[in-house]
Design a protein around this motif. Structure first.
Motif, PDB file in Angstrom:
ATOM      1  N   GLN A 189       0.804  -1.220   0.000  1.00 40.28           N
ATOM      2  CA  GLN A 189       0.000   0.000   0.000  1.00 40.28           C
ATOM      3  C   GLN A 189       0.836   1.269   0.000  1.00 40.28           C
ATOM      4  OE1 GLN A 189      -3.960  -1.880   2.179  1.00 40.28           O
ATOM      5  NE2 GLN A 189      -3.185   0.095   2.859  1.00 40.28           N
ATOM      6  N   ASP A 190       2.105   1.172   0.380  1.00 38.23           N
ATOM      7  CA  ASP A 190       2.963   2.355   0.338  1.00 38.23           C
ATOM      8  C   ASP A 190       3.189   2.834  -1.092  1.00 38.23           C
ATOM      9  OD1 ASP A 190       3.205   2.453   3.067  1.00 38.23           O
ATOM     10  OD2 ASP A 190       5.114   1.373   3.127  1.00 38.23           O
ATOM     11  N   PHE A 191       3.020   1.934  -2.070  1.00 40.91           N
ATOM     12  CA  PHE A 191       3.271   2.300  -3.469  1.00 40.91           C
ATOM     13  C   PHE A 191       2.210   3.274  -4.004  1.00 40.91           C
ATOM     14  CE2 PHE A 191       6.332  -0.873  -5.531  1.00 40.91           C
ATOM     15  CZ  PHE A 191       6.976  -1.147  -4.337  1.00 40.91           C
ATOM     16  N   PHE A 192       1.010   3.210  -3.484  1.00 43.06           N
ATOM     17  CA  PHE A 192      -0.140   3.999  -3.929  1.00 43.06           C
ATOM     18  C   PHE A 192      -0.576   3.583  -5.333  1.00 43.06           C
ATOM     19  CE2 PHE A 192      -2.421   7.712  -5.645  1.00 43.06           C
ATOM     20  CZ  PHE A 192      -3.363   7.891  -4.652  1.00 43.06           C
ATOM     21  N   ALA A 193       0.296   3.768  -6.329  1.00 49.34           N
ATOM     22  CA  ALA A 193       0.006   3.358  -7.710  1.00 49.34           C
ATOM     23  C   ALA A 193       1.314   3.285  -8.483  1.00 49.34           C
ATOM     24  CB  ALA A 193      -0.955   4.341  -8.389  1.00 49.34           C
ATOM     25  N   HIS A 194       1.344   2.430  -9.481  1.00 45.60           N
ATOM     26  CA  HIS A 194       2.465   2.202 -10.402  1.00 45.60           C
ATOM     27  C   HIS A 194       3.559   1.314  -9.792  1.00 45.60           C
ATOM     28  CE1 HIS A 194       0.898   4.617 -13.591  1.00 45.60           C
ATOM     29  NE2 HIS A 194       0.677   5.604 -12.763  1.00 45.60           N
ATOM     30  N   MET A 195       3.944   0.315 -10.579  1.00 47.63           N
ATOM     31  CA  MET A 195       4.957  -0.694 -10.225  1.00 47.63           C
ATOM     32  C   MET A 195       4.451  -1.700  -9.185  1.00 47.63           C
ATOM     33  SD  MET A 195       7.862  -0.090 -11.935  1.00 47.63           S
ATOM     34  CE  MET A 195       8.443   1.229 -12.995  1.00 47.63           C
ATOM     35  N   GLU A 196       3.246  -1.439  -8.621  1.00 53.09           N
ATOM     36  CA  GLU A 196       2.762  -2.317  -7.562  1.00 53.09           C
ATOM     37  C   GLU A 196       2.509  -3.728  -8.059  1.00 53.09           C
ATOM     38  OE1 GLU A 196      -0.259  -1.302 -10.004  1.00 53.09           O
ATOM     39  OE2 GLU A 196       0.714   0.256  -8.815  1.00 53.09           O
ATOM     40  N   GLU A 197       2.075  -3.889  -9.326  1.00 53.52           N
ATOM     41  CA  GLU A 197       1.834  -5.228  -9.847  1.00 53.52           C
ATOM     42  C   GLU A 197       3.139  -5.959 -10.111  1.00 53.52           C
ATOM     43  OE1 GLU A 197       1.906  -2.446 -11.718  1.00 53.52           O
ATOM     44  OE2 GLU A 197       1.005  -2.828 -13.686  1.00 53.52           O
ATOM     45  N   ILE A 198       4.189  -5.230 -10.472  1.00 56.82           N
ATOM     46  CA  ILE A 198       5.497  -5.867 -10.678  1.00 56.82           C
ATOM     47  C   ILE A 198       6.037  -6.361  -9.342  1.00 56.82           C
ATOM     48  CG2 ILE A 198       7.813  -5.628 -11.653  1.00 56.82           C
ATOM     49  CD1 ILE A 198       6.817  -3.356 -13.367  1.00 56.82           C
ATOM     50  N   ASP A 199       5.924  -5.541  -8.315  1.00 62.18           N
ATOM     51  CA  ASP A 199       6.339  -5.933  -6.970  1.00 62.18           C
ATOM     52  C   ASP A 199       5.560  -7.156  -6.500  1.00 62.18           C
ATOM     53  OD1 ASP A 199       7.511  -5.389  -4.197  1.00 62.18           O
ATOM     54  OD2 ASP A 199       5.369  -5.189  -3.797  1.00 62.18           O
ATOM     55  N   LEU A 200       4.251  -7.164  -6.717  1.00 56.30           N
ATOM     56  CA  LEU A 200       3.427  -8.310  -6.318  1.00 56.30           C
ATOM     57  C   LEU A 200       3.849  -9.572  -7.052  1.00 56.30           C
ATOM     58  CD1 LEU A 200       0.929  -9.577  -4.908  1.00 56.30           C
ATOM     59  CD2 LEU A 200      -0.435  -8.778  -6.864  1.00 56.30           C
ATOM     60  N   CYS A 201       4.043  -9.475  -8.363  1.00 59.82           N
ATOM     61  CA  CYS A 201       4.439 -10.648  -9.151  1.00 59.82           C
ATOM     62  C   CYS A 201       5.814 -11.155  -8.738  1.00 59.82           C
ATOM     63  CB  CYS A 201       4.413 -10.306 -10.641  1.00 59.82           C
ATOM     64  SG  CYS A 201       2.757 -10.094 -11.323  1.00 59.82           S
ATOM     65  N   TRP A 202       6.712 -10.247  -8.398  1.00 63.71           N
ATOM     66  CA  TRP A 202       8.044 -10.641  -7.932  1.00 63.71           C
ATOM     67  C   TRP A 202       7.933 -11.427  -6.629  1.00 63.71           C
ATOM     68  CZ3 TRP A 202      12.631  -6.704  -8.495  1.00 63.71           C
ATOM     69  CH2 TRP A 202      13.849  -7.377  -8.340  1.00 63.71           C
ATOM     70  N   ARG A 203       7.109 -10.938  -5.709  1.00 62.35           N
ATOM     71  CA  ARG A 203       6.941 -11.637  -4.434  1.00 62.35           C
ATOM     72  C   ARG A 203       6.300 -13.005  -4.626  1.00 62.35           C
ATOM     73  NH1 ARG A 203       3.310  -8.763  -1.433  1.00 62.35           N
ATOM     74  NH2 ARG A 203       3.064  -6.999  -2.855  1.00 62.35           N
ATOM     75  N   LEU A 204       5.347 -13.106  -5.525  1.00 62.97           N
ATOM     76  CA  LEU A 204       4.730 -14.408  -5.809  1.00 62.97           C
ATOM     77  C   LEU A 204       5.758 -15.394  -6.346  1.00 62.97           C
ATOM     78  CD1 LEU A 204       1.416 -13.138  -7.441  1.00 62.97           C
ATOM     79  CD2 LEU A 204       1.558 -14.506  -5.343  1.00 62.97           C
ATOM     80  N   GLN A 205       6.640 -14.920  -7.215  1.00 63.65           N
ATOM     81  CA  GLN A 205       7.686 -15.780  -7.768  1.00 63.65           C
ATOM     82  C   GLN A 205       8.716 -16.159  -6.705  1.00 63.65           C
ATOM     83  OE1 GLN A 205       8.698 -14.600 -12.172  1.00 63.65           O
ATOM     84  NE2 GLN A 205       7.746 -12.817 -11.193  1.00 63.65           N
ATOM     85  N   ASN A 206       9.000 -15.224  -5.794  1.00 65.36           N
ATOM     86  CA  ASN A 206       9.902 -15.545  -4.697  1.00 65.36           C
ATOM     87  C   ASN A 206       9.325 -16.617  -3.769  1.00 65.36           C
ATOM     88  OD1 ASN A 206      12.068 -13.907  -5.370  1.00 65.36           O
ATOM     89  ND2 ASN A 206      11.310 -12.144  -4.211  1.00 65.36           N
ATOM     90  N   HIS A 207       8.039 -16.819  -3.846  1.00 63.23           N
ATOM     91  CA  HIS A 207       7.398 -17.898  -3.090  1.00 63.23           C
ATOM     92  C   HIS A 207       7.268 -19.178  -3.909  1.00 63.23           C
ATOM     93  CE1 HIS A 207       6.407 -14.749  -0.214  1.00 63.23           C
ATOM     94  NE2 HIS A 207       5.951 -15.668   0.608  1.00 63.23           N
ATOM     95  N   GLY A 208       7.853 -19.175  -5.100  1.00 65.23           N
ATOM     96  CA  GLY A 208       7.910 -20.394  -5.898  1.00 65.23           C
ATOM     97  C   GLY A 208       6.845 -20.541  -6.957  1.00 65.23           C
TER      98      GLY A 208
END
Length: 337
Positions: A189-208
């Motif tokens: 939520q600190d992102f507010f908008a933009h790049m937030e989906e890339i961050d989310l997808c990166w975290r999902l991949q870091n979980h395998g």
């Protein structure tokens, strides 16, 4: 009965897009166990009155604009379904747009999220900037897509119609397993908008888990409908959030190399803005860097809480070198693997 798929639009002052695209969405999303939900992010343009005219659509009214990240997190916490489809209000959905993604996700277990082919609403034979046929980032965190390298957008000839693993799915239209969205904490939520989906997808991949492009599904995106393109505020969010994303998700070894170089590259671009008279854009870069450094402690705390398997598919090259020096301006010309 709980829906299997919830198509969720986060609306903020998008009354004209709701009037234009919501009827088509309803008509072309007539699928069993599928619901359409519009979460209004504190609009002041009469969106609520417009929404009340769509009786088949579920509504969630938020008390103010929480941004893309906070708005979706709050809305999705109120929705129970197996899959969420996050959909921008400025997207036209043709007949059959959703079924290929549902079929693909049902057939896999290791894929956390997928994205359709994103085409330009105004030039329907071309990919759209925000996601094209799936997103990637390079060594220094610069995003690009199958079908869009920096400012160069390709015409769609079916050249990227093969489903494949990608690094990120565009938040303009993304299908995600609800259980995994909540398991990794949703959007930052600190992102507010933009790049937030890339961050989310990166975290999902870091979980395998994997992220996929499913180009058999396609939609048409107006682009810039929720936040105008090429504004100082958007530039600020992109620069700041990119640094935050890198700091959170890179390994310590990569972080110590990438961040200093990225800061220098940012400064070079800031000087270009300065010397070309774009003073508000110059100030946006400075503001982004200030807010990056002021959040170092918070970012370090987030790093400690993140799981890392380093399975994410990142391009090990430099997209700026590919584009400006080697003149490789199509995804097919990049030596990706």
């Amino acid at each position: 009965m709980k829906a299997k798929v919830s198509v969720v639009i986060l609306n903020w002052n998008g009354k004209h897009f709701l009037e234009k695209f919501l009827p088509t969405l309803i008509e072309n999303t007539n699928i069993p166990n599928t619901e359409i939900v519009v979460a209004d992010n504190g609009s002041t343009d009469g969106s609520k009155d417009t929404l009340e005219g769509f009786k088949s659509v579920k509504k969630i009214y938020l008390d103010k604009n929480y941004g893309f990240t906070g708005g979706y997190n709050r809305a999705l916490s109120k929705i129970e379904s197996e899959y969420y489809v996050l959909l921008n209000s400025d997207i036209e959905t043709p007949k059959g747009w959703l079924e290929p993604m549902i079929e693909f996700m049902d057939a896999t277990t290791e894929v956390a999220a997928c994205a359709p082919k994103l085409l330009d609403y105004h030039r329907k034979q071309y990919f759209e900037y925000a996601g094209a046929a799936g997103g990637f980032i390079d060594l220094f965190g610069y995003p690009f897509c199958r079908g869009r390298i920096l400012s160069e957008v390709e015409k769609d000839h079916g050249q990227y119609d093969t489903p494949m693993p990608i690094f990120w799915a565009s938040g303009a239209c993304m299908m995600i397993r609800s259980e995994l969205f909540h398991a990794v904490g949703g959007f930052d939520q600190d992102f507010f908008a933009h790049m937030e989906e890339i961050d989310l997808c990166w975290r999902l991949q870091n979980h395998g888990y994997k992220i996929f492009s499913v180009p058999q599904s396609y939609v048409y995106h107006v682009g810039g409908g929720t936040l105008p393109n090429n504004t100082p505020f958007k530039l600020y969010l992109n620069y700041r959030n990119n640094l935050w994303m890198l700091h959170k998700n890179l390994s310590l070894r990569a972080l110590l190399v990438v961040i200093p170089i990225r800061l220098v590259l940012d400064w070079l671009s800031a000087l270009v803005y300065l010397f070309t008279g774009k003073f508000s854009f110059f100030k946006s870069v400075l503001k982004a860097h200030h807010h990056y450094f002021s959040k170092i402690s918070t970012l370090n705390t987030k790093r400690k809480s993140e799981k890392r398997l380093y399975s994410a598919i990142r391009y090990k090259g430099l997209i700026l070198v590919d584009f400006f020096i080697q003149h490789r301006r199509k995804f097919s010309k990049i030596n990706f693997y």
